[in-house]
Design a protein around this motif. Sequence first.
Motif, PDB file in Angstrom:
ATOM      1  N   ALA A 134      49.119  49.139  18.204  1.00  0.00           N
ATOM      2  CA  ALA A 134      48.464  49.672  19.393  1.00  0.00           C
ATOM      3  C   ALA A 134      46.946  49.669  19.224  1.00  0.00           C
ATOM      4  CB  ALA A 134      48.948  51.097  19.652  1.00  0.00           C
ATOM      5  N   GLU A 135      46.251  49.592  20.362  1.00  0.00           N
ATOM      6  CA  GLU A 135      44.795  49.682  20.343  1.00  0.00           C
ATOM      7  C   GLU A 135      44.397  51.143  20.209  1.00  0.00           C
ATOM      8  OE1 GLU A 135      42.709  47.643  23.419  1.00  0.00           O
ATOM      9  OE2 GLU A 135      44.066  45.942  23.350  1.00  0.00           O
ATOM     10  N   ALA A 136      43.173  51.359  19.769  1.00  0.00           N
ATOM     11  CA  ALA A 136      42.655  52.710  19.629  1.00  0.00           C
ATOM     12  C   ALA A 136      42.661  53.425  20.969  1.00  0.00           C
ATOM     13  CB  ALA A 136      41.237  52.660  19.075  1.00  0.00           C
ATOM     14  N   LEU A 137      42.836  54.729  20.927  1.00  0.00           N
ATOM     15  CA  LEU A 137      42.726  55.563  22.112  1.00  0.00           C
ATOM     16  C   LEU A 137      41.329  56.164  22.123  1.00  0.00           C
ATOM     17  CD1 LEU A 137      46.150  57.417  22.041  1.00  0.00           C
ATOM     18  CD2 LEU A 137      45.447  55.598  23.579  1.00  0.00           C
ATOM     19  N   CYS A 138      40.598  55.936  23.205  1.00  0.00           N
ATOM     20  CA  CYS A 138      39.219  56.401  23.294  1.00  0.00           C
ATOM     21  C   CYS A 138      39.085  57.414  24.424  1.00  0.00           C
ATOM     22  CB  CYS A 138      38.277  55.224  23.518  1.00  0.00           C
ATOM     23  SG  CYS A 138      38.360  54.008  22.174  1.00  0.00           S
ATOM     24  N   VAL A 139      38.295  58.436  24.172  1.00  0.00           N
ATOM     25  CA  VAL A 139      38.096  59.511  25.136  1.00  0.00           C
ATOM     26  C   VAL A 139      37.023  59.106  26.129  1.00  0.00           C
ATOM     27  CG1 VAL A 139      37.454  61.937  25.414  1.00  0.00           C
ATOM     28  CG2 VAL A 139      38.722  61.204  23.384  1.00  0.00           C
ATOM     29  N   GLY A 140      37.353  59.127  27.415  1.00  0.00           N
ATOM     30  CA  GLY A 140      36.376  58.830  28.447  1.00  0.00           C
ATOM     31  C   GLY A 140      35.333  59.939  28.517  1.00  0.00           C
TER      32      GLY A 140
ATOM     33  N   SER B  15      34.332  58.387  19.325  1.00  0.00           N
ATOM     34  CA  SER B  15      34.974  58.586  20.623  1.00  0.00           C
ATOM     35  C   SER B  15      36.414  58.066  20.646  1.00  0.00           C
ATOM     36  CB  SER B  15      34.160  57.907  21.730  1.00  0.00           C
ATOM     37  OG  SER B  15      34.226  56.504  21.602  1.00  0.00           O
ATOM     38  N   CYS B  16      36.897  57.517  19.521  1.00  0.00           N
ATOM     39  CA  CYS B  16      38.240  56.929  19.480  1.00  0.00           C
ATOM     40  C   CYS B  16      39.043  57.465  18.302  1.00  0.00           C
ATOM     41  CB  CYS B  16      38.156  55.409  19.356  1.00  0.00           C
ATOM     42  SG  CYS B  16      37.329  54.596  20.731  1.00  0.00           S
ATOM     43  N   VAL B  17      40.364  57.370  18.440  1.00  0.00           N
ATOM     44  CA  VAL B  17      41.276  57.705  17.348  1.00  0.00           C
ATOM     45  C   VAL B  17      42.280  56.574  17.174  1.00  0.00           C
ATOM     46  CG1 VAL B  17      41.048  60.209  17.594  1.00  0.00           C
ATOM     47  CG2 VAL B  17      42.819  59.009  18.885  1.00  0.00           C
ATOM     48  N   ARG B  18      42.801  56.494  15.980  1.00  0.00           N
ATOM     49  CA  ARG B  18      43.861  55.531  15.598  1.00  0.00           C
ATOM     50  C   ARG B  18      43.572  54.095  15.977  1.00  0.00           C
ATOM     51  NH1 ARG B  18      48.283  56.196  13.024  1.00  0.00           N
ATOM     52  NH2 ARG B  18      48.799  58.251  12.352  1.00  0.00           N
ATOM     53  N   PRO B  19      42.614  53.416  15.463  1.00  0.00           N
ATOM     54  CA  PRO B  19      41.666  53.910  14.460  1.00  0.00           C
ATOM     55  C   PRO B  19      40.347  54.358  15.091  1.00  0.00           C
ATOM     56  CG  PRO B  19      41.566  51.534  14.539  1.00  0.00           C
ATOM     57  CD  PRO B  19      42.617  51.958  15.546  1.00  0.00           C
ATOM     58  N   SER B  20      39.585  55.090  14.307  1.00  0.00           N
ATOM     59  CA  SER B  20      38.264  55.581  14.717  1.00  0.00           C
ATOM     60  C   SER B  20      37.199  54.627  14.197  1.00  0.00           C
ATOM     61  CB  SER B  20      38.029  56.988  14.159  1.00  0.00           C
ATOM     62  OG  SER B  20      38.936  57.892  14.698  1.00  0.00           O
TER      63      SER B  20
ATOM     64  N   PHE C 280      41.795  57.534  10.942  1.00  0.00           N
ATOM     65  CA  PHE C 280      42.758  58.027  11.916  1.00  0.00           C
ATOM     66  C   PHE C 280      42.031  58.794  13.001  1.00  0.00           C
ATOM     67  CE2 PHE C 280      46.304  60.032  13.821  1.00  0.00           C
ATOM     68  CZ  PHE C 280      45.990  61.372  13.966  1.00  0.00           C
ATOM     69  N   ASN C 281      41.113  59.685  12.566  1.00  0.00           N
ATOM     70  CA  ASN C 281      40.422  60.532  13.540  1.00  0.00           C
ATOM     71  C   ASN C 281      38.924  60.671  13.277  1.00  0.00           C
ATOM     72  OD1 ASN C 281      40.400  62.166  11.298  1.00  0.00           O
ATOM     73  ND2 ASN C 281      41.669  63.771  12.178  1.00  0.00           N
ATOM     74  N   GLY C 282      38.391  59.939  12.298  1.00  0.00           N
ATOM     75  CA  GLY C 282      36.953  59.929  12.055  1.00  0.00           C
ATOM     76  C   GLY C 282      36.420  61.076  11.235  1.00  0.00           C
ATOM     77  N   THR C 283      37.292  61.832  10.596  1.00  0.00           N
ATOM     78  CA  THR C 283      36.826  62.967   9.807  1.00  0.00           C
ATOM     79  C   THR C 283      36.630  62.586   8.346  1.00  0.00           C
ATOM     80  OG1 THR C 283      39.089  63.697   9.352  1.00  0.00           O
ATOM     81  CG2 THR C 283      37.992  64.637  11.292  1.00  0.00           C
ATOM     82  N   SER C 284      35.861  63.400   7.645  1.00  0.00           N
ATOM     83  CA  SER C 284      35.682  63.269   6.200  1.00  0.00           C
ATOM     84  C   SER C 284      36.350  64.470   5.549  1.00  0.00           C
ATOM     85  CB  SER C 284      34.198  63.263   5.832  1.00  0.00           C
ATOM     86  OG  SER C 284      33.540  62.210   6.477  1.00  0.00           O
ATOM     87  N   SER C 285      37.028  64.230   4.425  1.00  0.00           N
ATOM     88  CA  SER C 285      37.692  65.336   3.733  1.00  0.00           C
ATOM     89  C   SER C 285      37.833  65.015   2.254  1.00  0.00           C
ATOM     90  CB  SER C 285      39.062  65.617   4.351  1.00  0.00           C
ATOM     91  OG  SER C 285      39.901  64.495   4.194  1.00  0.00           O
ATOM     92  N   LEU C 286      38.095  66.058   1.487  1.00  0.00           N
ATOM     93  CA  LEU C 286      38.312  65.902   0.053  1.00  0.00           C
ATOM     94  C   LEU C 286      39.771  65.553  -0.206  1.00  0.00           C
ATOM     95  CD1 LEU C 286      36.244  68.941  -1.226  1.00  0.00           C
ATOM     96  CD2 LEU C 286      35.739  66.526  -1.633  1.00  0.00           C
TER      97      LEU C 286
END
Length: 180
Positions: free
Chosen positions: A27-33, A117-122, A155-161
Amino acid sequence: MKELMLKRWFLVGAWAVLAFMSYEADAEALCVGGIPETTTSDVYEERSNGEIKHIPSDLIFMRCAIGQSFENDQCIGIASLFTWQQALQLSVGYQFNDSQNWRLPNVKELGVIVERSCVRPSINEDAFPATPPDDFWTSTPSLQDPERAWSVAFFNGTSSLKAKDRSVNVRLVRTALPAE
């Protein structure tokens, strides 16, 4: 202003939940309008050899994750997974397109290619086709926990440990040379 920020975060969170529930591998990324793109195609200089330059940062990224190959403007194959130590060792002297200047990006460097502005992938899928919507290692270790290092989740553009012994994707970077 605070109410507007809460509404914006609610919308982003709702899109992330929707994306997670409806995701398909191809699937293509889902982007928030209504949220401006953060990595439009004009911030990149495409190169025909599997590299792409992020113009504002002067960084050159591999278009594909390690394990994939760049053919006919696509990333082909399955990305390989590495522990943090393996990713660091892999990057030392890594040879790609006649350069051995490749390295594991730090958390700020890898963050410049996140499409917020997008997820899966960001990520900008034209610049980085077939990017796994998952974690990618950075070279940045945790300051508080020697067993963890920073990753960027496409997946959602976040950074984490993440625990350094986890197997995670890798994308290498190098600084552009003056002639580039």
